[in-house]
Structure formats: structure tokens, C-alpha cells
Design an enzyme around this catalytic site. Structure first.
Site, PDB file in Angstrom:
ATOM      1  CG  ASP A 152      -1.818   0.984   1.180  1.00 14.08           C
ATOM      2  OD1 ASP A 152      -2.300   1.489   0.135  1.00 14.08           O
ATOM      3  OD2 ASP A 152      -2.184   1.661   2.356  1.00 14.08           O
ATOM      4  CG  ASP A 169      -0.938   2.834   5.973  1.00 15.26           C
ATOM      5  OD1 ASP A 169      -1.207   3.764   4.909  1.00 15.26           O
ATOM      6  OD2 ASP A 169      -1.073   3.357   7.002  1.00 15.26           O
ATOM      7  CD  GLU A 223      -4.935   1.431  -2.594  1.00 15.66           C
ATOM      8  OE1 GLU A 223      -5.529   0.863  -2.064  1.00 15.66           O
ATOM      9  OE2 GLU A 223      -4.477   2.669  -2.332  1.00 15.66           O
TER      10      GLU A 223
END
Length: 168
Positions: free
Chosen positions: A7, A141, A68
Site C-alpha cells: 500500500d 496501511d 494499489e
């Protein structure tokens, strides 16, 4: 099969190395965040993040790195930092010989929580359940990175075969 979910972020970059276990529950092998000092100059922060990602790749040796893909952020400065962190992660993963894949937040939420509009709390609780963890990974996260890895396992035909065609 190890999948490393990332992430991306410059201040906090979430990561989670998840192992696909045949006919069993996927397991988290490493989960956490890489932090950089917001007061440090940008080039120093990027170099630190790159070094940490390279070390993580060397340690975990994932077959796949799931990152992501961010389509929209309100804050331009935040979007730039996320893009820079994402680029570092993808380049380092490619250099390490891992397959690199990207998933949108909606794809991740759909795969993990069954709802593309799930909130962070729902995603965190599903990550906890799917990985058999004692608690929801923190900060968010780290949970988001684990969700990325689980998303790839849910979407990958090879991983599904290894898992007996079921969900991770």
C-alpha cells in the site's frame, strides 16, 4: 507461493507478505509499515523507502508483488508522494524478478470484503479473519497491504488452484 502486498505511501508504506497455503488458510509471513521522516528532504525519503523495499524483497522473495493503483486523490501533494512510492515499489519488484500486478481499491475491497464500497474497518476485520490473526493489523496501511495480497490470491488462477479453488 508468497505474495507481497504494498500500500504505497511516502510517510507510511504498508506491506504484507502472505503465503498461499494449499487447501488451508493463507498466512501472513510479514506485515507492517515502512515509515520515513516527514521533515527529511524528499530525495532522502525516497532513497530510504527504496532501500527498505529492496531489503523487504530480499527477505521475503515474493513471486508476485501487488501494488494499489490509485486513480484519484483530493490532495495533489499526497497523490504525487503516493505515485512516487508506487513507482519505487514496482521498479524494485521488477528488478527483483517478481511479477508486478496492480489492483484498484474497489477491486481489493470486493475481493476481501465482498463489497467494493467497504470501509477500512470492514477490510481490516476481513483481513484479520482471512489470515487468522489475533487482531486487526495496524495501522490501516498494513491491513490494506494484506488486503492487496489476499486480493491477488483471490484473482490468480494459479493461486486458486493451489488453494483448492476456494477463497484464501
Amino acid at each position: 507461493m508468497f505474495v507481497l502486498g504494498i500500500d504505497p505511501g511516502l510517510s507510511r508504506c504498508g506491506y504484507a507478505c502472505v503465503e498461499a497455503v494449499p487447501r488451508g488458510r493463507s498466512r501472513a509471513r510479514a506485515i507492517g509499515v515502512i515509515r520515513t521522516d516527514a521533515q527529511a528532504p524528499l530525495p532522502a525519503r525516497l532513497a530510504e523507502l527504496q532501500a527498505e523495499i529492496v531489503a523487504l524483497l530480499d527477505e521475503t522473495r515474493p513471486a508476485v508483488v501487488a501494488v494499489e493503483q490509485v486513480f484519484f486523490q483530493v490532495n495533489v501533494r499526497s497523490a504525487m508522494a503516493t505515485g512516487q512510492a508506487s513507482g519505487l515499489a514496482m521498479a524494485a519488484a521488477h528488478r527483483a524478478g517478481a511479477q508486478v500486478v496492480q489492483y484498484t481499491p474497489t477491486q481489493v475491497k470486493q475481493a476481501v470484503a465482498g463489497d467494493g464500497r467497504a470501509d477500512k474497518d470492514q477490510v481490516g476485520r476481513m483481513v484479520q479473519t482471512l489470515l487468522g490473526l489475533d487482531r486487526v493489523p495496524e495501522p490501516a496501511d498494513a491491513a490494506d497491504a494484506a488486503a492487496l495480497a489476499l486480493c491477488h490470491l483471490a484473482h490468480s488462477p494459479l493461486a486458486r488452484a493451489a488453494l483448492g479453488a476456494g477463497r484464501p
